[in-house]
Design a protein around this motif. Sequence first.
Motif, PDB file in Angstrom:
ATOM      1  N   LEU A 233       0.827  -1.206   0.000  1.00  8.60           N
ATOM      2  CA  LEU A 233       0.000   0.000   0.000  1.00  8.60           C
ATOM      3  C   LEU A 233       0.859   1.253   0.000  1.00  8.60           C
ATOM      4  O   LEU A 233       0.532   2.254  -0.646  1.00  8.60           O
ATOM      5  N   ILE A 234       2.000   1.216   0.671  1.00  7.40           N
ATOM      6  CA  ILE A 234       2.879   2.386   0.753  1.00  7.40           C
ATOM      7  C   ILE A 234       3.742   2.546  -0.495  1.00  7.40           C
ATOM      8  O   ILE A 234       3.839   3.644  -1.057  1.00  7.40           O
ATOM      9  N   ALA A 235       4.367   1.470  -0.949  1.00  2.71           N
ATOM     10  CA  ALA A 235       5.507   1.608  -1.852  1.00  2.71           C
ATOM     11  C   ALA A 235       5.297   1.113  -3.270  1.00  2.71           C
ATOM     12  O   ALA A 235       6.183   1.305  -4.107  1.00  2.71           O
ATOM     13  N   ALA A 236       4.214   0.463  -3.596  1.00  2.00           N
ATOM     14  CA  ALA A 236       4.040  -0.037  -4.965  1.00  2.00           C
ATOM     15  C   ALA A 236       3.949   1.135  -5.937  1.00  2.00           C
ATOM     16  O   ALA A 236       3.204   2.095  -5.692  1.00  2.00           O
ATOM     17  N   PRO A 237       4.676   1.083  -7.041  1.00  5.33           N
ATOM     18  CA  PRO A 237       4.710   2.199  -7.987  1.00  5.33           C
ATOM     19  C   PRO A 237       3.502   2.223  -8.920  1.00  5.33           C
ATOM     20  O   PRO A 237       3.607   2.025 -10.136  1.00  5.33           O
ATOM     21  N   THR A 238       2.335   2.465  -8.356  1.00  6.52           N
ATOM     22  CA  THR A 238       1.097   2.534  -9.120  1.00  6.52           C
ATOM     23  C   THR A 238       0.104   3.373  -8.322  1.00  6.52           C
ATOM     24  O   THR A 238       0.264   3.520  -7.096  1.00  6.52           O
ATOM     25  N   PRO A 239      -0.902   3.946  -8.963  1.00  2.00           N
ATOM     26  CA  PRO A 239      -1.857   4.789  -8.232  1.00  2.00           C
ATOM     27  C   PRO A 239      -2.560   4.053  -7.093  1.00  2.00           C
ATOM     28  O   PRO A 239      -2.712   2.829  -7.113  1.00  2.00           O
ATOM     29  N   LEU A 240      -3.013   4.827  -6.109  1.00  2.36           N
ATOM     30  CA  LEU A 240      -3.623   4.270  -4.910  1.00  2.36           C
ATOM     31  C   LEU A 240      -4.825   3.398  -5.246  1.00  2.36           C
ATOM     32  O   LEU A 240      -5.001   2.318  -4.671  1.00  2.36           O
ATOM     33  N   ARG A 241      -5.651   3.831  -6.174  1.00  2.00           N
ATOM     34  CA  ARG A 241      -6.856   3.060  -6.503  1.00  2.00           C
ATOM     35  C   ARG A 241      -6.478   1.669  -7.005  1.00  2.00           C
ATOM     36  O   ARG A 241      -7.099   0.671  -6.619  1.00  2.00           O
ATOM     37  N   ARG A 242      -5.462   1.592  -7.833  1.00  2.00           N
ATOM     38  CA  ARG A 242      -5.037   0.283  -8.347  1.00  2.00           C
ATOM     39  C   ARG A 242      -4.418  -0.551  -7.233  1.00  2.00           C
ATOM     40  O   ARG A 242      -4.622  -1.769  -7.163  1.00  2.00           O
ATOM     41  N   ARG A 243      -3.659   0.083  -6.346  1.00  2.00           N
ATOM     42  CA  ARG A 243      -3.068  -0.645  -5.226  1.00  2.00           C
ATOM     43  C   ARG A 243      -4.150  -1.288  -4.366  1.00  2.00           C
ATOM     44  O   ARG A 243      -4.041  -2.451  -3.961  1.00  2.00           O
ATOM     45  N   LEU A 244      -5.194  -0.534  -4.087  1.00  2.00           N
ATOM     46  CA  LEU A 244      -6.279  -1.078  -3.262  1.00  2.00           C
ATOM     47  C   LEU A 244      -6.966  -2.240  -3.960  1.00  2.00           C
ATOM     48  O   LEU A 244      -7.271  -3.267  -3.345  1.00  2.00           O
ATOM     49  N   GLY A 245      -7.218  -2.092  -5.258  1.00  2.00           N
ATOM     50  CA  GLY A 245      -7.840  -3.175  -6.001  1.00  2.00           C
ATOM     51  C   GLY A 245      -6.973  -4.425  -6.034  1.00  2.00           C
ATOM     52  O   GLY A 245      -7.474  -5.555  -5.892  1.00  2.00           O
ATOM     53  N   GLN A 246      -5.669  -4.237  -6.208  1.00  2.00           N
ATOM     54  CA  GLN A 246      -4.762  -5.382  -6.215  1.00  2.00           C
ATOM     55  C   GLN A 246      -4.740  -6.084  -4.861  1.00  2.00           C
ATOM     56  O   GLN A 246      -4.686  -7.323  -4.791  1.00  2.00           O
ATOM     57  N   LEU A 247      -4.773  -5.316  -3.781  1.00  2.00           N
ATOM     58  CA  LEU A 247      -4.755  -5.924  -2.451  1.00  2.00           C
ATOM     59  C   LEU A 247      -6.045  -6.689  -2.168  1.00  2.00           C
ATOM     60  O   LEU A 247      -6.032  -7.716  -1.479  1.00  2.00           O
ATOM     61  N   ILE A 248      -7.158  -6.202  -2.697  1.00  5.12           N
ATOM     62  CA  ILE A 248      -8.405  -6.963  -2.560  1.00  5.12           C
ATOM     63  C   ILE A 248      -8.269  -8.303  -3.277  1.00  5.12           C
ATOM     64  O   ILE A 248      -8.658  -9.359  -2.751  1.00  5.12           O
ATOM     65  N   GLY A 249      -7.704  -8.265  -4.471  1.00  2.00           N
ATOM     66  CA  GLY A 249      -7.474  -9.515  -5.192  1.00  2.00           C
ATOM     67  C   GLY A 249      -6.530 -10.436  -4.446  1.00  2.00           C
ATOM     68  O   GLY A 249      -6.715 -11.664  -4.424  1.00  2.00           O
ATOM     69  N   ALA A 250      -5.509  -9.845  -3.811  1.00  2.00           N
ATOM     70  CA  ALA A 250      -4.572 -10.654  -3.028  1.00  2.00           C
ATOM     71  C   ALA A 250      -5.274 -11.298  -1.845  1.00  2.00           C
ATOM     72  O   ALA A 250      -4.980 -12.454  -1.481  1.00  2.00           O
ATOM     73  N   GLY A 251      -6.202 -10.576  -1.237  1.00  2.00           N
ATOM     74  CA  GLY A 251      -6.969 -11.155  -0.140  1.00  2.00           C
ATOM     75  C   GLY A 251      -7.804 -12.339  -0.599  1.00  2.00           C
ATOM     76  O   GLY A 251      -7.934 -13.349   0.119  1.00  2.00           O
ATOM     77  N   VAL A 252      -8.363 -12.235  -1.803  1.00  4.70           N
ATOM     78  CA  VAL A 252      -9.128 -13.358  -2.358  1.00  4.70           C
ATOM     79  C   VAL A 252      -8.203 -14.551  -2.593  1.00  4.70           C
ATOM     80  O   VAL A 252      -8.549 -15.701  -2.281  1.00  4.70           O
ATOM     81  N   ALA A 253      -7.008 -14.288  -3.137  1.00  3.58           N
ATOM     82  CA  ALA A 253      -6.043 -15.371  -3.368  1.00  3.58           C
ATOM     83  C   ALA A 253      -5.657 -16.041  -2.054  1.00  3.58           C
ATOM     84  O   ALA A 253      -5.529 -17.272  -1.981  1.00  3.58           O
ATOM     85  N   LEU A 254      -5.476 -15.243  -1.015  1.00  3.36           N
ATOM     86  CA  LEU A 254      -5.156 -15.790   0.299  1.00  3.36           C
ATOM     87  C   LEU A 254      -6.288 -16.670   0.813  1.00  3.36           C
ATOM     88  O   LEU A 254      -6.061 -17.788   1.307  1.00  3.36           O
ATOM     89  N   ALA A 255      -7.519 -16.185   0.683  1.00  2.00           N
ATOM     90  CA  ALA A 255      -8.667 -16.947   1.182  1.00  2.00           C
ATOM     91  C   ALA A 255      -8.831 -18.262   0.428  1.00  2.00           C
ATOM     92  O   ALA A 255      -9.117 -19.309   1.028  1.00  2.00           O
TER      93      ALA A 255
END
Length: 713
Positions: A233-255
């Motif tokens: 969330l802090i350091a990925a070189p992409t806009p905040l909106r995309r970072r949040l969307g990617q982390l949601i996807g990562a949460g799905v992958a984790l689940a």
Amino acid sequence: MSTTVLPPPVLGDRRPSPPPASSDPQAGRSALTRFVVGREEEARWVRPALLGLLAATAVLYLWGLGASGWANSFYSAAAQAGTKSWKAFFFGASDAAASITVDKPPASLWIMALSARVFGLSSWSILVPQALEGVAAVGFLYASVRRWFTPAAGLLAGAVLALTPISVLMFRFNNPDALLVLLLTAGAYAMVRALEAASTRWLLLAFTLVGFGFLTKMLQALLVVPAFGLVYLIAAPTPLRRRLGQLIGAGVALAVSAGWWVAIVEMIPASARPYIGGSQDNSLLNLIFGYNGLGRVTGNEAGSVGGGGGQGGGRWGPTGWTRMFNAEFGGQASWLLPAALILLVSLLVLTWRAKRTDRTRAAAVLWGGWLLVTAAVFSLSQGIIHPYYTVALAPAIGALVGIGGAVLWRRRHEVVARTAFAVAIAATAGWAAVLLGRTPSWVPWLRPLVLVLGLGAAIAVALGPILTARAGRYIVGAALVAALAGPAAYSLSTVRTAHAGALPTAGPATGRGFGPGGGGPGGPGGQGGFPGGFRAGGFGGPPPAGAGQAGAGAGATPAGAGAGAAQAGAAAAQAGAGAGHAGRPAGGIGGLLNASTPSSELVETLLQGRDHYTWVAATIGANQASGYQLATDASVMPIGGFNGSDPSPTLAQLQQLVADGRIHYFISGGFGGGGPGGGSGTASEISSWVESSFTSMTVGGVTLYDLTAPVSG
């Protein structure tokens, strides 16, 4: 002709990328050749040094590996069951007849069972996979640090992980922690790759690896998730909106990666699967959030037994921020913990005003978050916790030491960096002296050597600007010896000691903790056992006759039930209660901490008519059962699971199995039920019913009840 001048690299960034693939001289090389020879832009010493580190780690982890026998026989017996039954394999059952599962998810068992299916069941086929997992973890840690920093930083990080005493133990043992550390370290490498270009693919892989870590040791794997999520969330070189969307996807992958096995098990009717060991209601969710989950933090663990108690904490010892440094935990993984904390703070201070995507700060957040969250949970948890859990800290400590040391040494011309580096070296030497002082008669010359080298190097670093380049190399060498000599000595002591039982610890006995080789309290340097001792059917009462130290760290041998208790205790006393292999009791009975070691006469008796029975025997507790099962290569029912406190089977269920002729013998001994943990008292009911209903015999110093021969009348 104009010349293009490359800008200097940003702190923490890699050197300029090599030319495009079309002009890369290595483009035609195979992957193996590139791995052995190294990259074109690397110095010639880098790849041989890496290969040397991995080879030395392999030797350290594989040398004399068979001396520990079955190591933790609780898991070895479950791996054995997995070689005989795919049902037992999938569920992680303790026995091939799949009566009950172990109290952890089965991912680590899958690897051991597959190895044993391919190479045959043996100590080596069980333990070699753990050693190879350790070598792989060192490799992943090197790669994670090396991608953004210098080769020296990666090599130092890998060496710290390899030489951490508890790492040496766990990668030579068959607890789930070896696979857990490998998966989490590989996940951190994937996070590094994800951060470089905001890669969704690498981010999903990172969280998927953590999910499989959950299938290894449940909620402990999730302790790295806050660090993974925060750094992206802090350091990925992409806009905040995309970072949040990617982390949601990562949460799905984790689940998905963590939950697919859980979902399958929950959908299968209880009658078609084993009882879920460690739960009190045959529910995997109860195991996840209770015994193996929040109960570890709050201390509210239904079915738990034991716990040494302690002032200022729960039944499992004192809690607080100094727990990782105390006599029980300190020598396992804390040798470079003070340095890691100092270097973490220094990296954050030096990069405070850096750009958002600065890699040095991102690395500090990633590894520092891993270290702080995991250490905080371990330090404050009031439930079950053992010193070997601290192996989960080793990758983060290694990474911070490697990264922090490289960055501060490069910036030693700055007062802040130079001072912080000197303080870290001095703190490391001082803390090593404290740890070595806990075993004053063990290698007594090492303590002053570490102090002299460490403090001398710290003073020299503080004088950094006036030193020559050659002097700097000597200073670094002295600092490395001071930092690694203590843990290396503890590691060699660990390699030379056979380990068995459920609660092993690394290094020499310190006068506290569970001792080397140990099976738990009561061994050399042990804490003297659990309050009140163990007995079949619960807690309370004095320790049994003949109970005491067993081998190199086994605990007090628990009493059997009824008449079997006196006979088994007398047998243990006659045998010296310490002649067993690798810290196991010499007699037949076992207990919570160590497996049973039956005589050849007893094994022969148990195998009589084995083809007519589903279980050749039943006994209280999975550790008690595991020794008999491994010795007979036949199913032995572990009544009550690991702690003997699970309500499986019930008395009525066991009576029906006996009536159906599916169990031949009941072996007296073990323990189970009730106690401070609030577990079931079923084991006590079963013991009482068997003793009053069936004929007993004594074979090899162990009391058996023939369940096909009821008492007359």
